[in-house]
Write a protein that holds these residues in place. Structure first.
Motif, PDB file in Angstrom:
ATOM      1  N   MET A  92       0.848  -1.207   0.000  1.00 57.61           N
ATOM      2  CA  MET A  92       0.000   0.000   0.000  1.00 57.61           C
ATOM      3  C   MET A  92       0.881   1.254   0.000  1.00 57.61           C
ATOM      4  O   MET A  92       1.927   1.274   0.645  1.00 57.61           O
ATOM      5  N   LYS A  93       0.423   2.281  -0.722  1.00 58.29           N
ATOM      6  CA  LYS A  93       1.188   3.522  -0.817  1.00 58.29           C
ATOM      7  C   LYS A  93       1.363   4.169   0.579  1.00 58.29           C
ATOM      8  O   LYS A  93       0.476   4.072   1.415  1.00 58.29           O
ATOM      9  N   THR A  94       2.506   4.815   0.792  1.00 57.44           N
ATOM     10  CA  THR A  94       2.716   5.515   2.070  1.00 57.44           C
ATOM     11  C   THR A  94       1.658   6.616   2.215  1.00 57.44           C
ATOM     12  O   THR A  94       1.334   7.292   1.235  1.00 57.44           O
ATOM     13  N   ILE A  95       1.152   6.789   3.436  1.00 53.07           N
ATOM     14  CA  ILE A  95       0.131   7.822   3.646  1.00 53.07           C
ATOM     15  C   ILE A  95       0.837   9.138   3.957  1.00 53.07           C
ATOM     16  O   ILE A  95       1.649   9.214   4.879  1.00 53.07           O
ATOM     17  N   THR A  96       0.527  10.170   3.179  1.00 53.61           N
ATOM     18  CA  THR A  96       1.194  11.465   3.370  1.00 53.61           C
ATOM     19  C   THR A  96       0.198  12.619   3.536  1.00 53.61           C
ATOM     20  O   THR A  96       0.587  13.729   3.860  1.00 53.61           O
ATOM     21  N   LYS A  97      -1.092  12.330   3.270  1.00 56.10           N
ATOM     22  CA  LYS A  97      -2.062  13.435   3.253  1.00 56.10           C
ATOM     23  C   LYS A  97      -2.928  13.475   4.500  1.00 56.10           C
ATOM     24  O   LYS A  97      -3.409  12.434   4.955  1.00 56.10           O
ATOM     25  N   ALA A  98      -3.098  14.663   5.015  1.00 56.82           N
ATOM     26  CA  ALA A  98      -3.965  14.863   6.180  1.00 56.82           C
ATOM     27  C   ALA A  98      -5.029  15.891   5.830  1.00 56.82           C
ATOM     28  O   ALA A  98      -4.707  16.980   5.350  1.00 56.82           O
ATOM     29  N   VAL A  99      -6.270  15.528   6.057  1.00 55.49           N
ATOM     30  CA  VAL A  99      -7.376  16.473   5.863  1.00 55.49           C
ATOM     31  C   VAL A  99      -7.789  16.982   7.243  1.00 55.49           C
ATOM     32  O   VAL A  99      -8.031  16.183   8.152  1.00 55.49           O
ATOM     33  N   ILE A 100      -7.815  18.293   7.387  1.00 51.62           N
ATOM     34  CA  ILE A 100      -8.183  18.874   8.692  1.00 51.62           C
ATOM     35  C   ILE A 100      -9.423  19.751   8.513  1.00 51.62           C
ATOM     36  O   ILE A 100      -9.328  20.884   8.022  1.00 51.62           O
ATOM     37  N   PRO A 101     -10.599  19.229   8.876  1.00 53.96           N
ATOM     38  CA  PRO A 101     -11.814  20.041   8.765  1.00 53.96           C
ATOM     39  C   PRO A 101     -11.824  21.110   9.861  1.00 53.96           C
ATOM     40  O   PRO A 101     -11.634  20.810  11.028  1.00 53.96           O
ATOM     41  N   ALA A 102     -12.018  22.339   9.431  1.00 53.50           N
ATOM     42  CA  ALA A 102     -12.040  23.451  10.401  1.00 53.50           C
ATOM     43  C   ALA A 102     -13.059  24.496   9.944  1.00 53.50           C
ATOM     44  O   ALA A 102     -12.808  25.694   9.996  1.00 53.50           O
TER      45      ALA A 102
END
Ligand code: UTP
Length: 295
Positions: free
Chosen positions: A1-11
């Motif tokens: 599986m691809k390395t996880i690099t993205k973070a979604v921050i709902p604000a």
């Protein structure tokens, strides 16, 4: 599986529990000691290797974007004064991560906010960190969740035991054990159940590691509790049918967590984190003790 690099921050929430402080300022900008809550959240993402951040912003968006931008006049003034430590503090937030801002026109719910990140995330797994939910950096949560996502190729949510009378404030999970302590298989999810209807005392807290299949499910998710598009409802679809994206697992967290969108928890977060600080803790602790003795 691809390395996880993205973070979604709902604000982009309205922050109604904290009015009037949040009338002209997002609740994610409330200071916790001397940093806005959102900075702790971005720092946590970066500490887990996620340095591509998509922040979902709503009204009063400027304060959030400005906080992660350079302020030249401040830099010049501090440089002139030779105050390098304050200068480093001011610049720290600009250099933390690659932050992209996406608008959520109307706050139609957490599920809707996450869906706004679809274009930027693309077809890879990603983390979601709620912008007002702080995990104490002395306790680990996101890194083990990312490891579980990679190991199980499934959706991972964070769960925490709460008193039965508080479960109606959270999404709640029905679970069964796995072969690993602290990791459960989620068999069902329900948003803000009454204590009588709750399948457990395990509440969903603000960290998720999601697979891209969630976006198709969210597109089909009708408004639920409170007329909002609920992330929990979409997760329930994934939990009920493991053939869509490998099912849903929960990592049970028993560390320190603060919901800074809640006034009482916010006050506790400021005190706890200030007590842990080298520059403030030693002076604050005797005062807190004395106050406690007087109550
Ligand atoms: P909350 O339910 O705590 O946010 O959402 P809220 O609606 O602002 O809260 P109150 O009850 O009115 O005080 C959890 C997270 O999801 C974001 C919020 O900003 C918060 O970080 N959120 C919520 C969105 O980004 N968009 C939404 O439509 C709803």
């Amino acid at each position: 599986m691809k390395t996880i690099t993205k973070a979604v921050i709902p604000a982009a929430g309205l922050g109604t529990r904290f009015l009037p402080a949040t009338k002209a300022m997002p609740k994610e900008m409330l200071p916790v000691v001397d940093k806005p809550a959102i900075q702790y959240v971005v720092e946590e993402a970066v500490a887990s290797g996620l340095d591509d951040v998509i922040m979902i912003i709503g009204r009063n968006k400027n304060a959030l974007a400005n906080h992660f931008d350079r302020v030249t006049e401040l830099e010049i003034a501090l440089e002139r004064k030779g105050d390098h430590s304050k200068l480093a503090n001011v610049n720290h937030s600009n250099d933390l991560a690659d932050i992209h801002f996406v608008r959520q026109g109307d706050p139609l719910g957490l599920g809707h906010a996450v869906l706004r990140a679809r274009k930027h995330v693309g077809h890879e797994p990603f983390a979601v960190l709620l912008g007002d939910d702080l995990i104490d950096d002395r306790d680990e949560l996101l890194t083990p969740m990312i490891e579980q996502c990679q190991k199980r190729e499934a959706t991972i949510i964070a769960l925490m035991e709460v008193p039965a009378e508080s479960i109606s404030m959270y999404g709640c999970a029905a679970v069964e054990p796995t072969d690993e302590p602290g990791v459960v298989r989620v068999t069902g999810l329900v948003e803000k159940p009454s204590a009588a209807d709750a399948p457990s005392n395990l509440a969903i807290i603000g960290r998720y590691v999601l697979r891209p299949e969630i976006f198709d499910v969210l597109e089909e998710t009708a408004p639920g509790k409170g007329g909002e598009i609920q992330l929990t409802d979409a997760l329930q679809v994934l939990a009920a049918d493991a053939s869509i994206a490998g099912g849903v697992y929960g990592v049970i967290f028993d560390g320190r967590r603060y919901d800074t969108g809640d006034r009482l928890d916010y006050i506790k977060s400021v005190i706890q984190l200030a007590l842990a600080r080298e520059d403030l803790g030693a002076d604050l602790a005797p005062w807190v003790k004395e106050l406690g003795a007087r109550l």
